[in-house]
Design a protein around this motif. Structure first.
Motif, PDB file in Angstrom:
ATOM      1  N   ALA A  11     -84.080 -15.467   7.201  1.00 46.34           N
ATOM      2  CA  ALA A  11     -85.221 -14.556   7.296  1.00 46.34           C
ATOM      3  C   ALA A  11     -86.452 -15.280   7.818  1.00 46.34           C
ATOM      4  O   ALA A  11     -87.194 -14.747   8.654  1.00 46.34           O
ATOM      5  CB  ALA A  11     -85.508 -13.945   5.925  1.00 46.34           C
ATOM      6  N   ASN A  12     -86.676 -16.498   7.334  1.00 42.88           N
ATOM      7  CA  ASN A  12     -87.839 -17.268   7.786  1.00 42.88           C
ATOM      8  C   ASN A  12     -87.745 -17.612   9.265  1.00 42.88           C
ATOM      9  O   ASN A  12     -88.750 -17.677   9.971  1.00 42.88           O
ATOM     10  CB  ASN A  12     -87.983 -18.549   6.961  1.00 42.88           C
ATOM     11  N   VAL A  15     -88.118 -13.753  11.014  1.00 44.53           N
ATOM     12  CA  VAL A  15     -89.399 -13.074  10.727  1.00 44.53           C
ATOM     13  C   VAL A  15     -90.262 -13.997   9.858  1.00 44.53           C
ATOM     14  O   VAL A  15     -90.430 -13.763   8.658  1.00 44.53           O
ATOM     15  CB  VAL A  15     -89.177 -11.714  10.036  1.00 44.53           C
ATOM     16  N   ASP A  17     -93.338 -14.423   9.461  1.00 42.28           N
ATOM     17  CA  ASP A  17     -94.558 -13.882   8.863  1.00 42.28           C
ATOM     18  C   ASP A  17     -94.277 -12.911   7.721  1.00 42.28           C
ATOM     19  O   ASP A  17     -95.214 -12.437   7.066  1.00 42.28           O
ATOM     20  CB  ASP A  17     -95.400 -13.177   9.931  1.00 42.28           C
ATOM     21  N   ALA A  18     -93.005 -12.616   7.475  1.00 48.48           N
ATOM     22  CA  ALA A  18     -92.649 -11.664   6.413  1.00 48.48           C
ATOM     23  C   ALA A  18     -92.781 -12.322   5.037  1.00 48.48           C
ATOM     24  O   ALA A  18     -92.654 -13.538   4.904  1.00 48.48           O
ATOM     25  CB  ALA A  18     -91.235 -11.155   6.608  1.00 48.48           C
ATOM     26  N   THR A  19     -93.047 -11.505   4.039  1.00 46.08           N
ATOM     27  CA  THR A  19     -93.128 -11.999   2.662  1.00 46.08           C
ATOM     28  C   THR A  19     -91.753 -11.903   2.018  1.00 46.08           C
ATOM     29  O   THR A  19     -91.144 -10.837   1.998  1.00 46.08           O
ATOM     30  CB  THR A  19     -94.131 -11.168   1.834  1.00 46.08           C
ATOM     31  N   THR A  20     -91.282 -13.014   1.510  1.00 45.65           N
ATOM     32  CA  THR A  20     -89.983 -13.039   0.856  1.00 45.65           C
ATOM     33  C   THR A  20     -90.139 -12.605  -0.597  1.00 45.65           C
ATOM     34  O   THR A  20     -90.963 -13.149  -1.326  1.00 45.65           O
ATOM     35  CB  THR A  20     -89.374 -14.454   0.892  1.00 45.65           C
ATOM     36  N   ASP A 147     -91.341 -16.482  -4.487  1.00 48.51           N
ATOM     37  CA  ASP A 147     -90.556 -15.300  -4.132  1.00 48.51           C
ATOM     38  C   ASP A 147     -90.373 -14.378  -5.333  1.00 48.51           C
ATOM     39  O   ASP A 147     -90.379 -13.151  -5.198  1.00 48.51           O
ATOM     40  CB  ASP A 147     -89.182 -15.721  -3.600  1.00 48.51           C
ATOM     41  N   HIS A 154     -95.822  -6.711  -4.652  1.00 49.10           N
ATOM     42  CA  HIS A 154     -95.187  -5.671  -3.829  1.00 49.10           C
ATOM     43  C   HIS A 154     -94.204  -4.901  -4.706  1.00 49.10           C
ATOM     44  O   HIS A 154     -93.004  -4.874  -4.434  1.00 49.10           O
ATOM     45  CB  HIS A 154     -94.454  -6.304  -2.639  1.00 49.10           C
ATOM     46  N   THR A 157     -90.338  -3.121  -4.304  1.00 50.02           N
ATOM     47  CA  THR A 157     -89.523  -3.751  -3.272  1.00 50.02           C
ATOM     48  C   THR A 157     -88.108  -3.977  -3.810  1.00 50.02           C
ATOM     49  O   THR A 157     -87.935  -4.465  -4.916  1.00 50.02           O
ATOM     50  CB  THR A 157     -90.126  -5.108  -2.853  1.00 50.02           C
TER      51      THR A 157
END
Length: 204
Positions: A11-12, A15, A17-20, A147, A154, A157
């Protein structure tokens, strides 16, 4: 996502810039697994064998994974009887940690984040050898601290939809075994995925 480091790295990479966010289900399941391991270890140490019907530790194998607010009076009494034994102290501590983990996710996000932070800090402290299963969570919880806590920033999620789709794909892969006719496999896949009704709708 779950605790598998490979997913986080992938994922890193794609993407960055995404929040894990580590999914609550997997966090609770991870702690629950250690709770089960503690129960089984004590069973072996105290009785010299695996659990069987009639053993107190074996008898609570399902009840011990139930959220405390959902326990019946009979189940509470049964758990209290088991926890009252001095040689079951390690199980009581792990059970309390498991229940506190559930409670953190059930609380308001701001409060839950503080509760979860304290639990992670507890793991970072000195944990006796008698709690080796709980101690084994120290590294993964410290490594994935951001994480885990990100969920409370969030709330809601979840990778549940992803897990559901993956489960469906695994099932479809399974029913493909032995099929030689692609047309038959396509029809069977549509039946299991609920897509056949959509295709037939214009003709109904």
């Amino acid at each position: 996502m779950d605790a598998f480091a490979g997913y986080k790295k992938a994922a890193n990479d794609v993407v960055p810039d995404a929040t894990t966010v580590m999914d609550p289900f997997h966090v609770v399941a991870l702690v629950g697994t250690k709770l089960d391991e503690t129960r089984r270890r004590l069973q072996t140490e105290l009785h010299g064998r695996r659990g069987r019907s009639g053993d107190d530790l074996y008898g609570i194998r399902k009840t011990i994974r139930t959220r405390v607010g959902l326990l019946t009076d009979r189940q509470k009494h049964r758990l209290n009887s088991v926890f009252a034994a001095d040689n079951h102290a390690a199980l009581l501590v792990c059970w309390q940690f498991y229940q506190d983990t559930i409670a953190a996710y059930a609380a308001h996000p701001s409060k839950g984040k503080k509760l979860m932070g304290r639990l992670i800090n507890t793991l970072a402290g000195t944990i006796p050898n008698e709690l080796k299963e709980l101690r084994s969570l120290r590294t993964p919880f410290q490594r994935r601290r951001a994480d885990i806590l990100a969920y409370f920033d969030h709330p809601g999620t979840s990778n549940g939809p992803t897990e559901a789709i993956n489960g469906r794909l695994e099932h479809l892969r399974g029913i493909a075994l032995g099929f030689r006719n692609p047309g038959n496999y396509l029809i069977r896949s549509l039946l299991h995925a609920g897509g056949l009704a959509t295709l037939l709708q214009p003709y109904l």
